[in-house]
Write a protein that holds these residues in place. Structure first.
Motif, PDB file in Angstrom:
ATOM      1  N   GLY A   1      35.652  43.545  38.600  1.00  0.00           N
ATOM      2  CA  GLY A   1      35.132  44.070  39.841  1.00  0.00           C
ATOM      3  C   GLY A   1      36.209  44.031  40.900  1.00  0.00           C
ATOM      4  N   ASN A   2      36.026  44.845  41.914  1.00  0.00           N
ATOM      5  CA  ASN A   2      37.057  45.036  42.925  1.00  0.00           C
ATOM      6  C   ASN A   2      36.997  43.942  43.999  1.00  0.00           C
ATOM      7  OD1 ASN A   2      38.983  46.070  44.581  1.00  0.00           O
ATOM      8  ND2 ASN A   2      37.829  47.844  45.237  1.00  0.00           N
ATOM      9  N   VAL A   3      37.066  42.684  43.588  1.00  0.00           N
ATOM     10  CA  VAL A   3      37.034  41.579  44.536  1.00  0.00           C
ATOM     11  C   VAL A   3      38.155  40.614  44.152  1.00  0.00           C
ATOM     12  CG1 VAL A   3      35.632  39.802  45.623  1.00  0.00           C
ATOM     13  CG2 VAL A   3      34.529  41.842  44.704  1.00  0.00           C
ATOM     14  N   TYR A   4      39.212  40.609  44.927  1.00  0.00           N
ATOM     15  CA  TYR A   4      40.431  39.868  44.583  1.00  0.00           C
ATOM     16  C   TYR A   4      40.166  38.412  44.255  1.00  0.00           C
ATOM     17  CZ  TYR A   4      44.745  37.292  45.404  1.00  0.00           C
ATOM     18  OH  TYR A   4      45.800  36.431  45.288  1.00  0.00           O
ATOM     19  N   HIS A   5      39.391  37.725  45.114  1.00  0.00           N
ATOM     20  CA  HIS A   5      39.261  36.277  44.929  1.00  0.00           C
ATOM     21  C   HIS A   5      38.498  35.918  43.664  1.00  0.00           C
ATOM     22  CE1 HIS A   5      35.477  37.167  47.104  1.00  0.00           C
ATOM     23  NE2 HIS A   5      34.989  36.091  46.528  1.00  0.00           N
ATOM     24  N   ARG A   6      37.728  36.863  43.102  1.00  0.00           N
ATOM     25  CA  ARG A   6      37.038  36.593  41.840  1.00  0.00           C
ATOM     26  C   ARG A   6      37.912  36.925  40.632  1.00  0.00           C
ATOM     27  NH1 ARG A   6      33.653  32.856  43.239  1.00  0.00           N
ATOM     28  NH2 ARG A   6      31.968  33.525  44.600  1.00  0.00           N
TER      29      ARG A   6
END
Length: 626
Positions: free
Chosen positions: A612-617
């Motif tokens: 998914g497009n969420v850096y911290h994940r």
């Protein structure tokens, strides 16, 4: 080419002078004659017997017709073309709220490209990136536009026959504005305003006045979308629970009274009213119709139906019919998929645009625009949207459109090869991903940022030969770079991204396999590769930086620097951990002892979806701030 453009040109003369360089023309009374007529009806571009003709209704039609005339003059010399606009408004929404704030010069460049495509509206989406003098922390250090900058953009657009419309948020999506202590009194949740609080409406009046003042238009987009937690924060503590539809309507009434005060015509996103459409909705009467008192409670605003997910025309048609129950006019917003991660998702953008535009024409939708979102840091350059803007423009002037026709127009107006641009989608449309990447795999972003020792996505890509896929892509990107000299820096960046991923994508899997065999010699052989990755990620960062600073204000790049820096610095620690094991100073590399599981959230893995497009994940199973 030297042209003598004469006739009814008073409404386009300034814009013509401004756009001449882009079209490689010189205006002179000694040039090739083109006679211009401004009259109601189709736009027309013709050339016969040594002189040209252009007929246009709106100024934007003149600039499109001029582009058509030049394209066909170079190919056919004699021709007579006409086009009938399918929509009353067709434009672009540019996201300036996800760290990338385009400079005035870059907006002017976009406006010139839009003009020759025939796109007549630019909506500038600014959550907190516009100046509100009463609130110094609003947009602080975020690259906010000054009033003078916005006015300069609007003046430039007007000369090209393009209407600029301010787009703000008057309820949700205000996390960056509400994070400061000076906003505590108007905050319901982290990103939603506190409804019924007098200070909220004082704040909104200042925002509406500041956002609209630089523009000639009387239209304004006031957002109001995705406020799913409305009334569930401080409002709940103060007033107790209230249904979101009632809260929404009451708040909207108050905001509309403010837009009325300034003579503005508001539009909002429609998604918070979608619960009314459900067949089992409690808002329907015994005959299945939405109750009259509910319809009467919705303020008189234009509804914008956004959808850039479905590839089935019927879905859009159904929702257009639903919207007709709520409002006199429905506006449609599609998407160019510039927010997939590091690369554009052209497959999904084309599939959804084709379905949606066909539905718009069938259902009589008169106003449409395409969104250029920049979710999670705007890592994809907005310039990659041009092929989709060209497709959108061709649908604006033709009932039926082919990709071949779009590609020819794109080649002339944007000086690039459409097929080469389409290659960029393969950075995310990798083995294991469905055709056209309809389920939104962000493969390149995930595999660039994921940690070599932690490998949260290693199980997702195991056995897919992802490294080989990127290795084959490198020479193709290199060729595309040579094929498209005007776009050299863009293709150079993506060539380097493919090069980095050809080595980095699967190296975590390989290191773990070697570690489990306790093969010290093979493990030592990985160290030069880690050096190579470190150096080439830094080169990638520099290429990306060149693109960013050529188009955007500097604010926001610090986030991307930190992300690249994380990859580079972690390589140093990976080498340190391997050295410690090889030299016998540690008996185990604990990160490699852990069993690898498939990534299980926040986006589920299905049909080849990778991440998914969420850096911290992507980078850690830990957290950054708690």
């Amino acid at each position: 080419m030297e042209l003598h453009v004469r006739g009814d040109i008073s409404s386009v003369a300034e814009g013509l002078r401004g756009i001449a360089k882009q079209l490689n023309i010189h205006l002179s009374t000694k040039g090739y004659p083109i006679d211009v007529k401004n009259q109601h009806g189709p736009l027309r571009a013709a050339n016969k017997d040594g002189h040209g003709e252009i007929t246009f209704d709106k100024p934007i039609h003149f600039f499109r017709a001029l582009g058509l005339w030049l394209e066909h003059f170079h190919k056919d010399h004699e021709f007579d073309l006409s086009e009938n606009p399918q929509f009353e408004l067709s434009g672009v929404m540019l996201d300036a709220s996800r760290n990338a704030v385009p400079t005035v010069a870059d907006i002017e460049k976009l406006l010139r490209r839009m003009a020759v495509m025939g796109l007549d509206t630019l909506m500038l989406y600014t959550e907190d990136t516009y100046e509100v003098k009463e609130y110094p922390y609003f947009g602080y250090m975020r690259g906010r536009y000054t009033t003078e900058e916005l006015k300069a953009c609007d003046d430039y657009a007007g000369k090209l026959g393009i209407e600029m419309i301010p787009c703000i948020q008057a309820l949700g999506h205000l996390r960056e504005a509400l994070k400061w202590n000076d906003a505590a009194s108007i905050k319901d949740t982290d990103d939603i305003l506190l409804v019924d609080e007098p200070k909220t409406y004082e704040f909104l009046e200042n925002c509406i006045r500041a956002a609209s003042e630089p523009f000639q238009t009387k239209r304004i987009h006031i957002g109001m979308d995705e406020t799913f937690q409305l009334g569930l924060g401080k409002y709940l503590e103060k007033h107790g629970y209230e249904n979101h539809i009632d809260l929404m309507n009451r708040h909207l009434q108050k905001v509309v009274s403010l837009t009325d005060k300034y003579g503005l015509k508001p539009m909002i996103w429609s998604d918070m009213y979608f619960t009314l459409f459900a067949e089992d909705s409690k808002y329907r009467d015994e005959n299945g119709r939405i109750r009259e008192e509910i319809l009467a409670s919705i303020p008189d605003v234009e509804l914008v139906y956004w959808n850039y997910y479905q590839g089935e025309q019927e879905v859009y048609e159904t929702y257009f019919r639903h919207h007709k129950q709520l409002a006199k006019k429905t506006i449609f917003a599609g998407g160019a998929w510039t927010w997939n991660g590091l690369a554009p998702n052209y497959g999904k953008a084309i599939a959804t645009t084709e379905a949606a535009m066909a539905a718009c024409k069938k259902e009589g939708i008169k106003e449409v625009f395409v969104t250029l979102w920049g979710d999670n840091g705007a890592e994809t350059p907005f310039s990659t949207s041009m092929p989709i803007l060209q497709l959108f423009a061709e649908h604006t002037y033709h009932k039926e459109v082919t990709i071949a026709h779009t590609a020819k127009r794109f080649a002339f107006l944007n000086e690039g090869h459409f097929d080469d641009f389409m290659m960029l989608k393969r950075l995310d449309e990798t083995p294991g991903v469905m055709k056209d990447n309809m389920n939104i795999s962000m493969t390149s972003k995930v595999l660039l940022y994921q940690d070599v020792l932690i490998g949260l996505y290693d199980e997702n890509i195991r056995g897919l030969s992802i490294g080989e896929h990127y290795q084959k892509l490198v020479p193709e990107m290199e060729q595309a770079k040579h094929n498209n000299p005007k776009w050299e820096k863009l293709f150079e960046f993506y060539e380097q991204l493919a090069r980095v991923l050809s080595v980095k994508a699967e190296i975590g899997i390989k290191i773990k396999e070697v570690y489990e065999k306790k093969d010290f010699e093979q493990m030592r052989a990985f160290l030069p590769k880690l050096d190579w990755i470190q150096a080439n990620v830094n080169l990638l960062r520099q290429m990306h930086r060149n693109i960013w600073f050529a188009a955007y204000k500097p604010f926001g790049w610090e986030v991307i620097d930190i992300r690249y820096g994380g990859v580079i610095t972690r390589m140093d620690s990976v080498k340190y951990r391997i050295h410690e094991w090889l030299e016998g100073r540690i008996s185990a590399i604990e990160e490699l002892e852990e069993e690898r599981l498939r990534h299980d959230g926040p986006w589920e893995m299905f049909d080849g979806l990778i991440g998914g497009n969420v850096y911290h994940r992507i980078v850690t199973a830990g957290n950054f701030s708690l």
